[in-house]
Design an enzyme around this catalytic site. Structure first.
Site, short mmCIF file in Angstrom:
data_model
loop_
_atom_site.label_atom_id
_atom_site.label_comp_id
_atom_site.label_asym_id
_atom_site.label_seq_id
_atom_site.Cartn_x
_atom_site.Cartn_y
_atom_site.Cartn_z
CE1 TYR A 37 -3.31 -2.57 0.19
CE2 TYR A 37 -4.11 -2.34 2.23
CZ TYR A 37 -4.26 -2.95 0.78
OH TYR A 37 -5.16 -4.11 1.00
CB SER A 93 -14.58 -4.31 -2.31
OG SER A 93 -15.02 -3.31 -3.10
N PRO A 94 -16.64 -3.63 0.24
CG PRO A 94 -17.03 -2.52 2.81
CD PRO A 94 -16.34 -3.00 1.34
CG LEU A 95 -19.51 0.94 0.49
CD1 LEU A 95 -19.77 2.68 0.66
CD2 LEU A 95 -21.11 0.40 1.63
N GLY A 143 -17.84 1.69 -4.48
CA GLY A 143 -18.66 2.41 -4.69
C GLY A 143 -20.37 2.28 -5.04
CG LEU A 158 -23.52 -2.11 -3.30
CD1 LEU A 158 -22.59 -2.60 -2.65
CD2 LEU A 158 -24.62 -2.16 -3.82
#
Length: 331
Positions: A53, A217-219, A222, A224
């Site tokens: 990262y 990446s729970p959304l 973007g 969601l």
């Protein structure tokens, strides 16, 4: 904040995981430290990063930012469950990669741990994660290297990321044959309302072997997070993969139906998407990667949300999951 145990371990972690991928590339060090302080004050004790990262010429920068935050004292390190990852090539971009500077050979694992510890300014990593499958290194070699690092006190637990179900099984079956090797205790995988393939085999394998599931990446990039509502009100427009998805009429209609359903229930899309993950079997907690303190505050509200059976049923209608294997592709 609510807490749970990480898989079959006795380690207690928050139901939200602070993702740090934006620290450095999008969020400067001062703001990153402010976000980490706010997260810790709110009870988030589980922080996730990776050696790569910072990306490009700045690989390792995110770990350095976290290390500088730990160096401020105030029991920051003692209160944090620290997770980082190994796999990606840490050599300079644009140059021919030097042999053994990536993947999961015993040589690279040993060197990568020491380099991460130096950047993180700590003497141990709580959860050391394999960022990807290394098809060329046998697990016998990987576990031998890990056993040494655990004996040295440099790492405490080991997890995987982006592993298919059969690799989770292979890794832990081989670990079980080695006296004193705990094996994988977590799996970090792509999982959200719109991307539910992990339900077929990855999550069942994780549950069978006692791994905590940590969705990234729970959304869904973007999509969601109320992207159409923001677009309509002049806010930040979708970009990258999210914009590509919205260019497809069927995908756009699906996201519109999702936002309409949540509007009917008086809920913010991003918060509801996180809350949905917290209802899923086997999930320890999703990774949230706030760029700002306001985004962190929104994510924290998701932990307290209670989703009704009616809403959960409506979400399943819009985003039907594949179901578990083998029924998902057979009878």
């Amino acid at each position: 904040m609510k807490y749970t145990q990480l898989g079959r371990t006795g380690l207690k972690v928050s139901r939200l995981v602070l993702g740090t991928m934006n620290f450095g590339p999008q969020t400067d060090e001062a703001d990153s430290h402010t976000i980490m302080d706010a997260a810790l004050d709110a009870g988030v004790n589980f922080f996730d990063t990776a050696n790569v990262y910072g990306w490009g010429a700045n690989k390792g920068r995110t770990e350095e930012i976290i290390g500088n935050w730990f160096a401020k004292g105030g029991d920051r390190r003692e209160r944090t469950v620290l997770a980082t990852k190994v796999y990606g090539n840490m050599g300079a971009d644009g140059e021919t990669p030097w042999p053994n500077s990536d993947k999961l050979s015993a040589v690279n694992i040993r060197r990568a741990v020491d380099a991460s510890l130096k950047r993180l300014r700590t003497d141990h990593i709580d959860l050391y994660q394999f960022h990807h499958v290394d098809r060329n290194t046998p697990f016998e070699e990987i576990w031998q290297a890990i056993d040494v690092l655990i004996q040295q006190g440099k790492i405490l637990y080991v997890g995987s990321s982006n592993f298919p179900g059969y690799k989770i099984a292979q890794a832990n079956e081989l670990a079980a044959r080695r006296a004193g090797t705990i094996g994988l205790v977590s799996e970090q995988c792509l999982y959200n309302l719109a991307e539910r393939r992990a339900e077929m085999e990855v999550i069942p394998a994780a549950q069978e072997y006692g791994l905590g599931v940590i969705p990234w990446s729970p959304l869904n990039g973007g999509l969601l997070g109320g992207v159409l509502k923001k677009e309509a009100t002049g806010g930040r427009r979708a970009s990258g993969r999210a914009a590509d998805a919205l260019a497809d009429p069927a995908s756009r209609a699906q996201i519109q139906a999702y936002e309409d359903l949540l509007d009917k229930h008086g809920l913010e899309p991003g918060e509801a998407a996180l809350a949905w993950l917290l209802t899923r079997p086997g999930v320890t907690g999703p990774i949230v990667g706030p760029r700002t303190a306001d985004q962190l505050a929104s994510a924290l509200r998701a932990v307290e949300l209670e989703l009704s059976a009616e809403l959960l049923s409506g979400l399943d209608e819009i985003f039907p999951g594949p179901g578990p294997a083998p029924e998902a592709f057979a009878w």
